[in-house]
Motif scaffolding. Structure first.
Motif, PDB file in Angstrom:
ATOM      1  N   ASP A 198      -8.858   4.551  -6.407  1.00  0.00           N
ATOM      2  CA  ASP A 198     -10.072   3.780  -6.726  1.00  0.00           C
ATOM      3  C   ASP A 198     -10.065   2.570  -6.208  1.00  0.00           C
ATOM      4  OD1 ASP A 198     -12.778   3.171  -7.386  1.00  0.00           O
ATOM      5  OD2 ASP A 198     -12.381   3.538  -9.352  1.00  0.00           O
ATOM      6  N   GLY A 199     -10.697   2.421  -5.141  1.00  0.00           N
ATOM      7  CA  GLY A 199     -10.703   0.756  -4.578  1.00  0.00           C
ATOM      8  C   GLY A 199     -11.236   0.777  -3.166  1.00  0.00           C
ATOM      9  N   THR A 200     -11.454  -0.322  -2.350  1.00  0.00           N
ATOM     10  CA  THR A 200     -11.591  -0.445  -1.113  1.00  0.00           C
ATOM     11  C   THR A 200     -10.814   0.147  -0.312  1.00  0.00           C
ATOM     12  OG1 THR A 200     -10.916  -2.717  -0.795  1.00  0.00           O
ATOM     13  CG2 THR A 200     -13.104  -2.606  -1.638  1.00  0.00           C
ATOM     14  N   PHE A 201     -11.030   0.294   0.710  1.00  0.00           N
ATOM     15  CA  PHE A 201     -10.153   0.957   1.811  1.00  0.00           C
ATOM     16  C   PHE A 201      -8.915  -0.114   1.970  1.00  0.00           C
ATOM     17  CE2 PHE A 201      -8.585   1.285   6.415  1.00  0.00           C
ATOM     18  CZ  PHE A 201      -7.965   2.370   6.136  1.00  0.00           C
ATOM     19  N   GLU A 202      -9.426  -1.302   2.168  1.00  0.00           N
ATOM     20  CA  GLU A 202      -8.307  -2.269   2.343  1.00  0.00           C
ATOM     21  C   GLU A 202      -7.277  -2.260   1.191  1.00  0.00           C
ATOM     22  OE1 GLU A 202      -7.470  -4.024   4.918  1.00  0.00           O
ATOM     23  OE2 GLU A 202      -8.995  -3.085   6.091  1.00  0.00           O
ATOM     24  N   GLU A 203      -8.016  -1.932  -0.156  1.00  0.00           N
ATOM     25  CA  GLU A 203      -7.078  -2.237  -1.458  1.00  0.00           C
ATOM     26  C   GLU A 203      -6.138  -0.896  -1.343  1.00  0.00           C
ATOM     27  OE1 GLU A 203     -10.216  -4.496  -4.492  1.00  0.00           O
ATOM     28  OE2 GLU A 203     -10.035  -2.248  -4.261  1.00  0.00           O
ATOM     29  N   LEU A 204      -6.506   0.363  -0.926  1.00  0.00           N
ATOM     30  CA  LEU A 204      -5.858   1.535  -0.927  1.00  0.00           C
ATOM     31  C   LEU A 204      -4.690   1.217   0.092  1.00  0.00           C
ATOM     32  CD1 LEU A 204      -8.532   4.361  -1.558  1.00  0.00           C
ATOM     33  CD2 LEU A 204      -7.448   2.982  -3.202  1.00  0.00           C
ATOM     34  N   LYS A 205      -5.137   0.843   1.299  1.00  0.00           N
ATOM     35  CA  LYS A 205      -4.096   0.795   2.366  1.00  0.00           C
ATOM     36  C   LYS A 205      -2.999  -0.309   1.889  1.00  0.00           C
ATOM     37  CE  LYS A 205      -5.504  -1.409   6.075  1.00  0.00           C
ATOM     38  NZ  LYS A 205      -5.930  -1.836   7.624  1.00  0.00           N
ATOM     39  N   HIS A 206      -3.144  -1.240   1.305  1.00  0.00           N
ATOM     40  CA  HIS A 206      -2.405  -2.135   0.716  1.00  0.00           C
ATOM     41  C   HIS A 206      -1.474  -1.690  -0.178  1.00  0.00           C
ATOM     42  CE1 HIS A 206      -0.585  -6.192  -0.006  1.00  0.00           C
ATOM     43  NE2 HIS A 206      -0.841  -6.006  -1.341  1.00  0.00           N
ATOM     44  N   SER A 207      -1.977  -0.947  -1.175  1.00  0.00           N
ATOM     45  CA  SER A 207      -1.174  -0.620  -2.310  1.00  0.00           C
ATOM     46  C   SER A 207      -0.396   0.818  -1.882  1.00  0.00           C
ATOM     47  CB  SER A 207      -1.959   0.013  -3.445  1.00  0.00           C
ATOM     48  OG  SER A 207      -3.043   0.860  -3.015  1.00  0.00           O
ATOM     49  N   HIS A 208      -0.601   1.587  -0.842  1.00  0.00           N
ATOM     50  CA  HIS A 208       0.054   2.653  -0.430  1.00  0.00           C
ATOM     51  C   HIS A 208       0.594   2.263   0.936  1.00  0.00           C
ATOM     52  CE1 HIS A 208      -1.458   4.961  -3.795  1.00  0.00           C
ATOM     53  NE2 HIS A 208      -2.471   4.379  -3.646  1.00  0.00           N
ATOM     54  N   LEU A 266      -6.995   5.989   6.057  1.00  0.00           N
ATOM     55  CA  LEU A 266      -7.439   6.937   4.958  1.00  0.00           C
ATOM     56  C   LEU A 266      -6.862   8.209   4.880  1.00  0.00           C
ATOM     57  CD1 LEU A 266      -8.881   6.932   2.192  1.00  0.00           C
ATOM     58  CD2 LEU A 266     -10.984   7.534   3.622  1.00  0.00           C
ATOM     59  N   GLU A 267      -6.696   9.110   5.907  1.00  0.00           N
ATOM     60  CA  GLU A 267      -6.192  10.169   5.909  1.00  0.00           C
ATOM     61  C   GLU A 267      -4.682  10.203   5.592  1.00  0.00           C
ATOM     62  OE1 GLU A 267      -6.094  13.866   9.352  1.00  0.00           O
ATOM     63  OE2 GLU A 267      -5.696  11.939  10.014  1.00  0.00           O
ATOM     64  N   SER A 268      -3.928   9.335   5.893  1.00  0.00           N
ATOM     65  CA  SER A 268      -2.499   9.278   5.691  1.00  0.00           C
ATOM     66  C   SER A 268      -2.482   8.835   3.844  1.00  0.00           C
ATOM     67  CB  SER A 268      -1.791   8.045   6.374  1.00  0.00           C
ATOM     68  OG  SER A 268      -1.909   8.133   7.563  1.00  0.00           O
ATOM     69  N   ILE A 269      -3.375   8.254   3.534  1.00  0.00           N
ATOM     70  CA  ILE A 269      -3.130   7.787   1.989  1.00  0.00           C
ATOM     71  C   ILE A 269      -3.654   9.141   1.283  1.00  0.00           C
ATOM     72  CG2 ILE A 269      -4.514   6.690   0.159  1.00  0.00           C
ATOM     73  CD1 ILE A 269      -4.963   4.367   2.249  1.00  0.00           C
ATOM     74  N   PHE A 270      -4.595   9.687   1.752  1.00  0.00           N
ATOM     75  CA  PHE A 270      -5.124  11.097   1.283  1.00  0.00           C
ATOM     76  C   PHE A 270      -3.894  12.016   1.315  1.00  0.00           C
ATOM     77  CE2 PHE A 270      -6.839  15.457   1.669  1.00  0.00           C
ATOM     78  CZ  PHE A 270      -8.053  15.338   0.881  1.00  0.00           C
ATOM     79  N   ASN A 271      -3.442  12.138   2.376  1.00  0.00           N
ATOM     80  CA  ASN A 271      -2.141  13.152   2.333  1.00  0.00           C
ATOM     81  C   ASN A 271      -1.030  12.708   1.381  1.00  0.00           C
ATOM     82  OD1 ASN A 271      -3.463  14.837   4.188  1.00  0.00           O
ATOM     83  ND2 ASN A 271      -2.449  13.675   6.098  1.00  0.00           N
ATOM     84  N   GLU A 272      -0.669  11.346   1.501  1.00  0.00           N
ATOM     85  CA  GLU A 272       0.211  11.165   0.582  1.00  0.00           C
ATOM     86  C   GLU A 272       0.003  11.307  -0.909  1.00  0.00           C
ATOM     87  OE1 GLU A 272       1.841   6.945  -1.538  1.00  0.00           O
ATOM     88  OE2 GLU A 272       1.146   6.799   0.581  1.00  0.00           O
ATOM     89  N   LEU A 273      -1.156  11.084  -1.485  1.00  0.00           N
ATOM     90  CA  LEU A 273      -1.540  11.224  -2.904  1.00  0.00           C
ATOM     91  C   LEU A 273      -1.890  12.531  -3.310  1.00  0.00           C
ATOM     92  CD1 LEU A 273      -4.071   7.864  -3.034  1.00  0.00           C
ATOM     93  CD2 LEU A 273      -1.685   8.434  -4.120  1.00  0.00           C
ATOM     94  N   THR A 274      -2.283  13.529  -2.329  1.00  0.00           N
ATOM     95  CA  THR A 274      -2.707  14.837  -2.614  1.00  0.00           C
ATOM     96  C   THR A 274      -1.240  15.537  -2.299  1.00  0.00           C
ATOM     97  OG1 THR A 274      -3.390  15.470  -0.458  1.00  0.00           O
ATOM     98  CG2 THR A 274      -4.962  14.809  -2.162  1.00  0.00           C
ATOM     99  N   GLY A 275      -0.254  14.944  -1.762  1.00  0.00           N
ATOM    100  CA  GLY A 275       1.126  15.795  -1.718  1.00  0.00           C
ATOM    101  C   GLY A 275       1.016  16.691  -0.553  1.00  0.00           C
ATOM    102  N   PHE A 276      -0.052  16.721   0.462  1.00  0.00           N
ATOM    103  CA  PHE A 276       0.111  17.588   1.680  1.00  0.00           C
ATOM    104  C   PHE A 276       0.742  16.913   2.689  1.00  0.00           C
ATOM    105  CE2 PHE A 276      -1.968  19.676   5.174  1.00  0.00           C
ATOM    106  CZ  PHE A 276      -1.651  20.932   5.257  1.00  0.00           C
ATOM    107  N   ASP A 277       1.782  17.741   3.108  1.00  0.00           N
ATOM    108  CA  ASP A 277       2.573  17.027   4.156  1.00  0.00           C
ATOM    109  C   ASP A 277       2.832  18.223   5.311  1.00  0.00           C
ATOM    110  OD1 ASP A 277       4.407  18.186   2.725  1.00  0.00           O
ATOM    111  OD2 ASP A 277       5.712  16.532   2.475  1.00  0.00           O
TER     112      ASP A 277
END
Length: 258
Positions: free
Chosen positions: A216-226, A231-242
């Motif tokens: 939960d955050g801005t795109f920049e916050e999510l990109k920085h923390s991960h 966003l697609e890369s963050i989505f895949n990382e957090l949902t475990g789909f690789d």
């Protein structure tokens, strides 16, 4: 900032299947929320609970400061909704459909008729105003659905894949429209599987997976923390789909007869 939606410890089950497992959210006036997650994550269930389309939940959902269980449903007149799969009354014309929807929101017929025709003109389909919806293309139907969601000037918009079937120019208009709405204090829930669009239009992104909020955050916050670039890369990382690359390669091998 004014709090428009407040959700506390929201849980929902269908039979023995737990779909939402304790959702907590505060949504403010003027937010454009990118609400994303895999199929079955609980996105649509959350939205349908807020809209009052389904019930039987535990926890608290407040809209405009009122718990929706304690209201008579009048809050729905301040909400617009574009579902992912629209069930239009195909035997009706756009005029008949839109005036019917507008009257459900408490508008006067003449006002709806005037607004609907002008909105269809702006979106390039005014000539088909009196034609049956069964004759419409997918893109034309989507425009009618978008018009039906905004014709009553709602305070909150829920949009599920709203750009589906639209041409490039219409996509640009709708993106600009959402930005203008947000600037005027309207709150927008935007759900889509097209990550590039969510990334660009959202000022806050909420990712739900298996019934819980995992980001939960801005795109920049999510990109920085991960430490991810998209966003697609963050989505895949957090949902475990690789497995996307391997599965694509398997499909190619089958198609090529290997």
């Amino acid at each position: 900032m004014e709090k428009i939606i407040e959700i506390r410890n929201l849980t929902k089950s269908f039979g023995s299947k737990s779909v939402l497992k304790g959702i907590n959210l505060d949504i403010y006036r003027g937010n454009i929320i990118g609400y994303i997650g895999p199929n079955g994550a609980g996105k649509s269930t959350t939205v349908k609970l807020i809209l009052g389309l389904i019930d039987g939940y535990d926890g608290e959902i407040k809209i405009f400061g009122e718990e929706i269980k304690n209201t008579n449903g009048n809050y729905k007149k301040k909400i617009g909704y574009v579902p992912e799969v629209a069930d239009l009354y195909e035997s009706l014309s756009a005029r008949e459909y839109l005036t019917f929807i507008g009257q459900l929101y408490g508008m006067e017929y003449d006002e709806i008729d005037n607004k609907a025709k002008r909105l269809m003109d702006v979106l390039g389909i005014g000539d088909a105003y009196n034609s049956r919806l069964s004759s419409y293309s997918k893109g034309m139907r989507q425009k009618v659905m978008i018009i039906s969601s905004i014709i009553h000037n709602p305070d909150i918009l829920f949009l599920d894949e709203p750009l589906s079937g639209l041409d490039a120019n219409s996509v640009m208009i709708i993106k600009e429209l959402l930005a203008e709405f947000a600037a005027k204090g309207k709150t927008i829930f935007y759900s889509s599987h097209i990550m590039e669009v969510v990334e660009k239009i959202s000022d806050r992104i909420i990712l739900i997976d298996k019934g819980v909020i995992v980001a939960d955050g801005t795109f920049e916050e999510l990109k920085h923390s991960h430490n991810e670039g998209s966003l697609e890369s963050i989505f895949n990382e957090l949902t475990g789909f690789d497995m996307h690359k391997q599965l694509a390669e398997r499909i190619i091998s089958i198609v090529e007869g290997e």
